[in-house]
Design an enzyme around this catalytic site. Structure first.
Site, PDB file in Angstrom:
ATOM      1  N   PRO A   9       0.792  -1.224   0.000  1.00  0.00           N
ATOM      2  CA  PRO A   9       0.000   0.000   0.000  1.00  0.00           C
ATOM      3  C   PRO A   9       0.827   1.279   0.000  1.00  0.00           C
ATOM      4  CG  PRO A   9      -0.138  -1.110   2.128  1.00  0.00           C
ATOM      5  CD  PRO A   9       0.513  -2.066   1.173  1.00  0.00           C
ATOM      6  N   ASN A  10       0.322   2.225  -0.756  1.00  0.00           N
ATOM      7  CA  ASN A  10       0.862   3.589  -0.883  1.00  0.00           C
ATOM      8  C   ASN A  10       2.153   3.667  -1.691  1.00  0.00           C
ATOM      9  OD1 ASN A  10      -1.235   4.818   0.776  1.00  0.00           O
ATOM     10  ND2 ASN A  10      -0.289   3.706   2.465  1.00  0.00           N
ATOM     11  N   ARG A  17       4.862  10.877  -2.807  1.00  0.00           N
ATOM     12  CA  ARG A  17       4.538  10.667  -1.401  1.00  0.00           C
ATOM     13  C   ARG A  17       5.756  10.965  -0.517  1.00  0.00           C
ATOM     14  NH1 ARG A  17       4.808   4.595   1.136  1.00  0.00           N
ATOM     15  NH2 ARG A  17       3.962   5.172   3.157  1.00  0.00           N
ATOM     16  N   TYR A  22      10.949   9.010   0.964  1.00  0.00           N
ATOM     17  CA  TYR A  22      10.918   7.984  -0.082  1.00  0.00           C
ATOM     18  C   TYR A  22      11.490   8.427  -1.437  1.00  0.00           C
ATOM     19  CZ  TYR A  22       7.866   5.789   3.353  1.00  0.00           C
ATOM     20  OH  TYR A  22       7.362   5.243   4.510  1.00  0.00           O
ATOM     21  N   ASN A  71       8.104  -5.425  -0.698  1.00  0.00           N
ATOM     22  CA  ASN A  71       7.987  -4.280   0.215  1.00  0.00           C
ATOM     23  C   ASN A  71       6.497  -4.180   0.510  1.00  0.00           C
ATOM     24  OD1 ASN A  71       7.856  -1.915   1.611  1.00  0.00           O
ATOM     25  ND2 ASN A  71       9.048  -0.711   0.149  1.00  0.00           N
ATOM     26  N   ALA A  74       3.072  -0.615   4.940  1.00  0.00           N
ATOM     27  CA  ALA A  74       2.608  -0.667   6.335  1.00  0.00           C
ATOM     28  C   ALA A  74       2.089  -2.052   6.723  1.00  0.00           C
ATOM     29  CB  ALA A  74       1.533   0.389   6.564  1.00  0.00           C
ATOM     30  N   HIS A  77       4.005  -4.236   9.181  1.00  0.00           N
ATOM     31  CA  HIS A  77       3.899  -4.091  10.634  1.00  0.00           C
ATOM     32  C   HIS A  77       2.578  -4.606  11.194  1.00  0.00           C
ATOM     33  CE1 HIS A  77       7.226  -1.560   9.551  1.00  0.00           C
ATOM     34  NE2 HIS A  77       6.441  -0.698   8.935  1.00  0.00           N
ATOM     35  N   ASP A  84       1.739 -15.474   6.770  1.00  0.00           N
ATOM     36  CA  ASP A  84       1.304 -16.862   6.553  1.00  0.00           C
ATOM     37  C   ASP A  84       1.405 -17.244   5.078  1.00  0.00           C
ATOM     38  OD1 ASP A  84       0.808 -17.333   9.226  1.00  0.00           O
ATOM     39  OD2 ASP A  84      -1.378 -17.193   9.068  1.00  0.00           O
ATOM     40  N   GLU A  95      12.552  -9.436   2.089  1.00  0.00           N
ATOM     41  CA  GLU A  95      11.800  -8.256   2.529  1.00  0.00           C
ATOM     42  C   GLU A  95      12.663  -7.023   2.318  1.00  0.00           C
ATOM     43  OE1 GLU A  95      10.721  -8.483   6.689  1.00  0.00           O
ATOM     44  OE2 GLU A  95      10.293  -6.332   6.799  1.00  0.00           O
ATOM     45  N   HIS A  97      12.810  -2.529   2.372  1.00  0.00           N
ATOM     46  CA  HIS A  97      12.223  -1.232   2.700  1.00  0.00           C
ATOM     47  C   HIS A  97      13.114  -0.135   2.148  1.00  0.00           C
ATOM     48  CE1 HIS A  97       9.291  -3.133   5.239  1.00  0.00           C
ATOM     49  NE2 HIS A  97      10.272  -3.879   5.718  1.00  0.00           N
ATOM     50  N   ILE A  98      12.473   0.893   1.662  1.00  0.00           N
ATOM     51  CA  ILE A  98      13.197   2.046   1.124  1.00  0.00           C
ATOM     52  C   ILE A  98      13.878   2.795   2.267  1.00  0.00           C
ATOM     53  CG2 ILE A  98      12.894   4.251  -0.088  1.00  0.00           C
ATOM     54  CD1 ILE A  98      10.355   2.841  -1.390  1.00  0.00           C
ATOM     55  N   SER A  99      13.125   3.048   3.313  1.00  0.00           N
ATOM     56  CA  SER A  99      13.662   3.757   4.476  1.00  0.00           C
ATOM     57  C   SER A  99      14.243   2.752   5.474  1.00  0.00           C
ATOM     58  CB  SER A  99      12.558   4.581   5.145  1.00  0.00           C
ATOM     59  OG  SER A  99      11.546   3.732   5.658  1.00  0.00           O
ATOM     60  N   ARG A 104      13.096   4.888  12.513  1.00  0.00           N
ATOM     61  CA  ARG A 104      11.831   5.629  12.504  1.00  0.00           C
ATOM     62  C   ARG A 104      10.994   5.290  13.751  1.00  0.00           C
ATOM     63  NH1 ARG A 104       9.279   5.112   6.719  1.00  0.00           N
ATOM     64  NH2 ARG A 104       7.997   6.823   7.577  1.00  0.00           N
ATOM     65  N   ARG A 108       7.221   0.992  13.566  1.00  0.00           N
ATOM     66  CA  ARG A 108       7.789   0.440  12.327  1.00  0.00           C
ATOM     67  C   ARG A 108       8.943  -0.525  12.600  1.00  0.00           C
ATOM     68  NH1 ARG A 108       5.437   3.823   8.298  1.00  0.00           N
ATOM     69  NH2 ARG A 108       4.957   5.847   9.203  1.00  0.00           N
TER      70      ARG A 108
HETATM   71  C1  DQA Z   1       8.259   1.222   3.950  1.00  0.00           C
HETATM   72  C2  DQA Z   1       8.287   1.482   5.459  1.00  0.00           C
HETATM   73  C3  DQA Z   1       6.925   1.256   6.072  1.00  0.00           C
HETATM   74  O1  DQA Z   1       6.976   1.511   7.466  1.00  0.00           O
HETATM   75  C4  DQA Z   1       5.912   2.198   5.460  1.00  0.00           C
HETATM   76  O2  DQA Z   1       4.627   1.954   5.979  1.00  0.00           O
HETATM   77  C5  DQA Z   1       5.921   2.149   3.971  1.00  0.00           C
HETATM   78  C6  DQA Z   1       7.193   2.041   3.264  1.00  0.00           C
HETATM   79  C7  DQA Z   1       9.604   1.538   3.283  1.00  0.00           C
HETATM   80  O3  DQA Z   1       9.792   1.102   2.157  1.00  0.00           O
HETATM   81  O4  DQA Z   1      10.446   2.237   3.856  1.00  0.00           O
HETATM   82  O5  DQA Z   1       4.874   2.282   3.333  1.00  0.00           O
HETATM   83  O6  DQA Z   1       7.996  -0.157   3.748  1.00  0.00           O
END
Ligand code: DQA
Length: 140
Positions: A9-10, A17, A22, A71, A74, A77, A84, A95, A97-99, A104, A108
């Site tokens: 998502p997002n 964003r 990001y 990725n 959210a 978390h 599963d 897995e 993550h960009i950040s 943070r 997270r």
């Molecule tokens: C994220 C980190 C997550 O906490 C956040 O909800 C995201 C992006 C990252 O790529 O840093 O949507 O997965």
């Protein structure tokens, strides 16, 4: 190698964003560059804002392809259901993550996915995805 990148998502809003976290590049733009680095591999892409759609996609490819880079945004978390789904399939999952989620908010810091993934890469901007692909290529 046949690899699928899944964004949750997002992440369809990358480039627009929260740019200070990001970056200012869309994922579609980055993906062109990433694919060009691996001309002999198939790198496919799936993005959804819906938990069930992500789970369906994991089921659809998880017994067929060589690996997944995910990725989950959210859902990382919150989603025992995505964890599963990852446990259920046979291909390795990295897995990403960009950040650096550990720098943070505390919420997270916990990932439902990390215990069921082969490994985790976080904090390298969009390059986290390339590092995820590299990691898969090392273990497959
Ligand atoms: C994220 C980190 C997550 O906490 C956040 O909800 C995201 C992006 C990252 O790529 O840093 O949507 O997965």
């Amino acid at each position: 190698m046949d690899i699928l990148i899944i964004n949750g998502p997002n992440l369809n809003l990358l480039g627009r964003r929260e740019r200070s976290i990001y970056g200012d590049r869309s994922f579609e733009d980055y993906l062109k560059e990433l694919k060009a680095l691996y001309p002999n591999d198939t790198i496919s892409y799936f993005q959804s804002n819906h938990e069930g759609a992500i789970i369906d996609q994991i089921h659809a490819v998880g017994f067929e392809i060589d690996g997944i880079v995910i990725n989950a945004g959210a859902y990382t978390h919150t989603s025992l259901a995505i964890a599963d789904a990852i446990s259920a399939i046979s291909c390795p999952v990295v897995e990403v993550h960009i950040s650096n989620v550990h720098k943070r908010e505390t919420v997270r810091h916990h990932s439902y996915l990390s215990p069921v993934c082969t490994g985790v890469i976080a904090g390298f901007g969009l390059d986290s995805y390339r590092l995820g692909v590299e990691a898969l290529k090392q273990i497959i």
